[in-house]
Motif scaffolding. Sequence first.
Motif, PDB file in Angstrom:
ATOM      1  N   ILE A 138       0.852  -1.191   0.000  1.00  0.00           N
ATOM      2  CA  ILE A 138       0.000   0.000   0.000  1.00  0.00           C
ATOM      3  C   ILE A 138       0.886   1.238   0.000  1.00  0.00           C
ATOM      4  O   ILE A 138       1.768   1.381   0.845  1.00  0.00           O
ATOM      5  N   ASP A 139       0.644   2.143  -0.937  1.00  0.00           N
ATOM      6  CA  ASP A 139       1.406   3.394  -0.988  1.00  0.00           C
ATOM      7  C   ASP A 139       0.980   4.318   0.146  1.00  0.00           C
ATOM      8  O   ASP A 139      -0.204   4.506   0.406  1.00  0.00           O
ATOM      9  N   GLY A 140       1.957   4.897   0.829  1.00  0.00           N
ATOM     10  CA  GLY A 140       1.676   5.862   1.881  1.00  0.00           C
ATOM     11  C   GLY A 140       1.201   5.267   3.188  1.00  0.00           C
ATOM     12  O   GLY A 140       0.635   5.969   4.018  1.00  0.00           O
ATOM     13  N   VAL A 141       1.400   3.968   3.398  1.00  0.00           N
ATOM     14  CA  VAL A 141       0.914   3.326   4.620  1.00  0.00           C
ATOM     15  C   VAL A 141       1.739   3.749   5.838  1.00  0.00           C
ATOM     16  O   VAL A 141       1.266   3.643   6.966  1.00  0.00           O
ATOM     17  N   ALA A 142       2.913   4.288   5.643  1.00  0.00           N
ATOM     18  CA  ALA A 142       3.770   4.689   6.761  1.00  0.00           C
ATOM     19  C   ALA A 142       3.219   5.894   7.508  1.00  0.00           C
ATOM     20  O   ALA A 142       3.637   6.169   8.633  1.00  0.00           O
ATOM     21  N   ILE A 143       2.277   6.618   6.927  1.00  0.00           N
ATOM     22  CA  ILE A 143       1.728   7.803   7.577  1.00  0.00           C
ATOM     23  C   ILE A 143       0.753   7.439   8.689  1.00  0.00           C
ATOM     24  O   ILE A 143       0.560   8.208   9.631  1.00  0.00           O
ATOM     25  N   TYR A 144       0.136   6.266   8.645  1.00  0.00           N
ATOM     26  CA  TYR A 144      -0.856   5.880   9.642  1.00  0.00           C
ATOM     27  C   TYR A 144      -0.286   5.769  11.063  1.00  0.00           C
ATOM     28  O   TYR A 144      -0.932   6.245  12.008  1.00  0.00           O
ATOM     29  N   PRO A 145       0.880   5.182  11.281  1.00  0.00           N
ATOM     30  CA  PRO A 145       1.421   5.195  12.650  1.00  0.00           C
ATOM     31  C   PRO A 145       1.742   6.607  13.146  1.00  0.00           C
ATOM     32  O   PRO A 145       1.563   6.900  14.332  1.00  0.00           O
ATOM     33  N   VAL A 146       2.156   7.472  12.265  1.00  0.00           N
ATOM     34  CA  VAL A 146       2.451   8.853  12.646  1.00  0.00           C
ATOM     35  C   VAL A 146       1.168   9.567  13.055  1.00  0.00           C
ATOM     36  O   VAL A 146       1.125  10.269  14.075  1.00  0.00           O
ATOM     37  N   ILE A 147       0.117   9.382  12.286  1.00  0.00           N
ATOM     38  CA  ILE A 147      -1.176   9.989  12.606  1.00  0.00           C
ATOM     39  C   ILE A 147      -1.702   9.455  13.930  1.00  0.00           C
ATOM     40  O   ILE A 147      -2.195  10.207  14.767  1.00  0.00           O
ATOM     41  N   SER A 148      -1.570   8.164  14.159  1.00  0.00           N
ATOM     42  CA  SER A 148      -2.023   7.563  15.416  1.00  0.00           C
ATOM     43  C   SER A 148      -1.260   8.132  16.604  1.00  0.00           C
ATOM     44  O   SER A 148      -1.848   8.430  17.650  1.00  0.00           O
ATOM     45  N   LEU A 149       0.031   8.278  16.464  1.00  0.00           N
ATOM     46  CA  LEU A 149       0.844   8.843  17.539  1.00  0.00           C
ATOM     47  C   LEU A 149       0.457  10.295  17.816  1.00  0.00           C
ATOM     48  O   LEU A 149       0.361  10.710  18.976  1.00  0.00           O
ATOM     49  N   LEU A 150       0.209  11.064  16.770  1.00  0.00           N
ATOM     50  CA  LEU A 150      -0.205  12.458  16.955  1.00  0.00           C
ATOM     51  C   LEU A 150      -1.552  12.566  17.656  1.00  0.00           C
ATOM     52  O   LEU A 150      -1.722  13.397  18.552  1.00  0.00           O
ATOM     53  N   ILE A 151      -2.507  11.729  17.260  1.00  0.00           N
ATOM     54  CA  ILE A 151      -3.811  11.744  17.917  1.00  0.00           C
ATOM     55  C   ILE A 151      -3.664  11.384  19.387  1.00  0.00           C
ATOM     56  O   ILE A 151      -4.247  12.031  20.264  1.00  0.00           O
ATOM     57  N   PHE A 152      -2.897  10.349  19.690  1.00  0.00           N
ATOM     58  CA  PHE A 152      -2.648   9.916  21.065  1.00  0.00           C
ATOM     59  C   PHE A 152      -2.006  11.049  21.866  1.00  0.00           C
ATOM     60  O   PHE A 152      -2.453  11.376  22.970  1.00  0.00           O
ATOM     61  N   PHE A 153      -0.975  11.657  21.331  1.00  0.00           N
ATOM     62  CA  PHE A 153      -0.245  12.714  22.025  1.00  0.00           C
ATOM     63  C   PHE A 153      -1.118  13.946  22.257  1.00  0.00           C
ATOM     64  O   PHE A 153      -1.163  14.491  23.360  1.00  0.00           O
ATOM     65  N   ILE A 154      -1.850  14.369  21.235  1.00  0.00           N
ATOM     66  CA  ILE A 154      -2.705  15.549  21.348  1.00  0.00           C
ATOM     67  C   ILE A 154      -3.819  15.313  22.359  1.00  0.00           C
ATOM     68  O   ILE A 154      -4.145  16.201  23.162  1.00  0.00           O
ATOM     69  N   PHE A 155      -4.402  14.123  22.371  1.00  0.00           N
ATOM     70  CA  PHE A 155      -5.471  13.815  23.320  1.00  0.00           C
ATOM     71  C   PHE A 155      -4.970  13.928  24.756  1.00  0.00           C
ATOM     72  O   PHE A 155      -5.608  14.565  25.605  1.00  0.00           O
ATOM     73  N   PHE A 156      -3.818  13.326  25.060  1.00  0.00           N
ATOM     74  CA  PHE A 156      -3.331  13.355  26.433  1.00  0.00           C
ATOM     75  C   PHE A 156      -2.780  14.720  26.839  1.00  0.00           C
ATOM     76  O   PHE A 156      -2.898  15.109  27.997  1.00  0.00           O
ATOM     77  N   VAL A 157      -2.244  15.469  25.923  1.00  0.00           N
ATOM     78  CA  VAL A 157      -1.828  16.838  26.241  1.00  0.00           C
ATOM     79  C   VAL A 157      -3.062  17.674  26.568  1.00  0.00           C
ATOM     80  O   VAL A 157      -3.061  18.443  27.545  1.00  0.00           O
ATOM     81  N   ALA A 158      -4.119  17.533  25.786  1.00  0.00           N
ATOM     82  CA  ALA A 158      -5.355  18.268  26.056  1.00  0.00           C
ATOM     83  C   ALA A 158      -5.965  17.832  27.381  1.00  0.00           C
ATOM     84  O   ALA A 158      -6.479  18.661  28.151  1.00  0.00           O
ATOM     85  N   LEU A 159      -5.906  16.551  27.694  1.00  0.00           N
ATOM     86  CA  LEU A 159      -6.434  16.051  28.965  1.00  0.00           C
ATOM     87  C   LEU A 159      -5.648  16.608  30.143  1.00  0.00           C
ATOM     88  O   LEU A 159      -6.237  17.066  31.127  1.00  0.00           O
ATOM     89  N   PHE A 160      -4.319  16.605  30.066  1.00  0.00           N
ATOM     90  CA  PHE A 160      -3.500  17.179  31.134  1.00  0.00           C
ATOM     91  C   PHE A 160      -3.754  18.670  31.272  1.00  0.00           C
ATOM     92  O   PHE A 160      -3.836  19.191  32.387  1.00  0.00           O
ATOM     93  N   TRP A 161      -3.903  19.366  30.168  1.00  0.00           N
ATOM     94  CA  TRP A 161      -4.183  20.801  30.214  1.00  0.00           C
ATOM     95  C   TRP A 161      -5.511  21.058  30.916  1.00  0.00           C
ATOM     96  O   TRP A 161      -5.623  21.947  31.755  1.00  0.00           O
TER      97      TRP A 161
END
Length: 63
Positions: A12-35
């Motif tokens: 699949i072309d561009g499949v490497a972006i999915y782990p990056v997107i998942s990590l960003l969603i995870f990180f943004i969610f917990f930063v917002a929760l801590f804030w």
Amino acid sequence: MLKFVKGHLETIDGVAIYPVISLLIFFIFFVALFWWVFTCKKDYLKKVSNIPLEIEKDQPYEK
């Protein structure tokens, strides 16, 4: 089993972006929760923490 999945994902072309997107969603969610936790008003936390302990006068006590 992992080799079977990995083999198909490599085609699949561009499949490497999915782990990056998942990590960003995870990180943004917990930063917002801590804030939210650190900026939350203490009165609100006291009110919400006492909700399960409050008994309404109109409701009969059940055992």
